[in-house]
Design an enzyme around this catalytic site. Structure first.
Site, short mmCIF file in Angstrom:
data_model
loop_
_atom_site.label_atom_id
_atom_site.label_comp_id
_atom_site.label_asym_id
_atom_site.label_seq_id
_atom_site.Cartn_x
_atom_site.Cartn_y
_atom_site.Cartn_z
N GLU A 130 0.86 -1.20 0.00
CA GLU A 130 0.00 0.00 0.00
C GLU A 130 0.89 1.24 0.00
O GLU A 130 2.07 1.15 0.34
CB GLU A 130 -0.88 0.00 1.26
N PRO A 131 0.32 2.40 -0.32
CA PRO A 131 1.15 3.61 -0.31
C PRO A 131 1.88 3.80 1.03
O PRO A 131 3.02 4.26 1.05
CB PRO A 131 0.14 4.73 -0.57
N GLY A 132 1.27 3.37 2.13
CA GLY A 132 1.89 3.57 3.44
C GLY A 132 2.58 2.34 4.00
O GLY A 132 3.04 2.36 5.14
N ALA A 133 2.64 1.25 3.25
CA ALA A 133 3.22 0.01 3.79
C ALA A 133 3.81 -0.85 2.69
O ALA A 133 3.09 -1.47 1.91
CB ALA A 133 2.17 -0.78 4.55
N GLY A 339 31.75 0.45 -23.31
CA GLY A 339 31.87 1.89 -23.54
C GLY A 339 30.55 2.49 -24.02
O GLY A 339 29.48 2.09 -23.56
N GLU A 363 10.06 -7.77 -3.62
CA GLU A 363 10.09 -9.02 -2.84
C GLU A 363 11.17 -8.99 -1.76
O GLU A 363 11.90 -9.95 -1.56
CB GLU A 363 10.20 -10.22 -3.78
#
Ligand SMILES: Cc1cc2nc3c(=O)[nH]c(=O)nc-3n(C[C@H](O)[C@H](O)[C@H](O)COP(=O)(O)OP(=O)(O)OC[C@H]3O[C@@H](n4cnc5c(N)ncnc54)[C@H](O)[C@@H]3O)c2cc1C
Length: 389
Positions: A130-133, A339, A363
């Site tokens: 989630e956005p917070g986890a 290169g 992961e």
């Protein structure tokens, strides 16, 4: 101690190598062209055609139990096969597989999710982050609130691989806030037509993951996977399976890249001599070979432990950490050896460079693997110098 492969393992390794060389590698230019034209990957029908061709050769359901039509080859064979598939960046995998946790489906769910997935008729995604986890997955907040015989999901999942393509998601949501990850997280099987939508996230790699948005999505009680409140353990099982698969893929990619570096160094002449004769270049080749070899054996030992039914989590974390860093170092050195050519899109090196960067993040990031390894040692779950096997 015997490090040799059995005749069967050698035969499988050779067959997959030839299949990759003859059938998959010829698609590489197409993949590079598609990416330049903003159509990443290759057509699903093309993948399907190759999967069916591989099926005729017995490569179908590598980890799928025989009762579901799979070959169930086991962890060591899976590691060897994954190393071979890693030799190309074409996003191909053998057909006939399903997410490991879908084997916890009840009979009715198996008909709707597991079996169609094995047959390639449906597509899944795994929605935990989630956005917070992210690293701190125990901290997920998406609520699932009971309403009659349904659960109502609200919130957002982020960075979900296949989130744009999947027609159902394994969604982890909080059914008991007090208990949290220890008995308060449940896994739901959520069809797209139950009302979630996805939004593409642009990344430096070509497989853009998605945000999944849930606004009052009603999920029937019968779509709980496993047991109410036991979802977090399922999530960890899903993640655990990838821990040594990612570095196995990294070994294949790094071996191919190193060979490219060696070939180029022998032909590229500067100041009157091939660059292969310069110590600066030789050291890059030597260090890469040593790191690849080390990763290979950590991966194979993790796979061997899993095959023996031993707890392979510590070894898998070491394989993931070492493999992800190794691949990034090797691709960087091989790019350096080439290169300016290495930096162009004429060669696949820059593409691998972008892809390998992800291996250090998803992961379980490098830092999270280190945290796991250090904790195991500090708490005495694993002892330094413990006798092996
Ligand atoms: C392309 C892509 C595909 C993905 N696919 C999926 C998917 O299919 N399903 C899914 O659920 N998720 C998926 N993820 C999410 C992925 O698993 C997370 O991005 C990852 O776990 C890291 O979480 P985060 O991005 O929130 O970073 P954070 O957890 O916010 O970490 C930020 C930084 O802090 C470090 N850090 C965090 N905690 C500690 C600590 N305790 N000690 C030291 N350092 C720490 C991290 O290592 C990292 O460097 C995907 C991500 C990407 C980029």
């Amino acid at each position: 101690m015997d490090f040799s492969l059995s005749d069967e393992q050698k035969m499988v390794q050779r067959t997959v190598r030839e299949f990759v060389q003859n059938e998959i590698m010829p698609l590489e230019q197409q993949v590079l062209r598609n990416e330049r034209e903003g159509r990443p990957g290759i057509a699903r029908e093309e993948i399907r055609r190759l999967q069916l061709k591989a099926k005729e050769m017995g490569f179908w359901g590598i980890n799928t139990p025989e009762e579901y039509g799979g070959a169930n080859l086991g962890p060591i064979m899976t590691a060897l096969i994954t190393m071979e598939l890693g030799r190309t960046f074409v996003p191909f995998s053998f057909g006939g597989s399903a997410d490991n946790i879908l084997y916890y489906c009840n009979e009715e769910q198996k008909k709707r999710y597991l079996i169609p997935l094995i047959n390639g008729e449906r597509r899944s995604c795994f929605a935990l982050t989630e956005p917070g986890a992210g690293s701190d997955a125990r901290n997920i907040r998406m609520p699932a609130v009971k309403d009659g015989d349904h659960w109502v999901l609200n919130g957002e999942k982020i960075f979900i691989t296949n989130g744009n393509e999947a027609d159902f998601a394994m969604v982890f949501a909080v059914t008991d806030k007090e208990k949290g990850a220890d008995g308060g997280v449940t896994c739901f099987l959520v069809d797209r037509d139950m009302g979630w939508r996805s939004e593409y996230i642009h990344t430096m790699g070509e497989w853009g993951p998605a945000s999944l948005i849930f606004e009052n999505v009603r999920v029937p009680e019968e779509n709980i996977l496993g047991e109410l409140g036991k979802g977090f353990a399922l999530g960890m099982k899903w993640i655990g399976q990838g821990r040594w698969v990612i570095p196995a893929r990294a070994v294949g990619a790094a071996e191919r890249l190193l060979q490219m570096g060696i070939d180029y160094a022998k032909t590229r002449v500067t100041f009157g001599k091939p660059i292969a004769e310069r110590q600066a270049i030789q050291w890059m080749i030597a260090d890469s070979a040593v790191e690849i070899e080390a990763t290979k054996w950590i991966v194979l030992r993790a796979a061997w432990m899993a095959e023996k039914g031993l707890d392979a989590r510590h070894q898998s974390s070491m394989a993931k950490l070492h493999g992800a860093i190794m691949a990034n170092q090797v691709v960087d050195r091989v790019l350096q050896i080439h290169g300016g050519m290495g930096y162009t899109k004429e060669l696949p090196i820059e593409r691998w460079y972008r892809e390998a960067r992800l291996w250090r993040i998803f992961e379980g990031t490098d830092e999270i693997q280190r945290r796991t390894i250090a904790r195991n040692l500090l708490k005495g779950h694993v002892k330094v110098g413990e006798l092996m096997g």
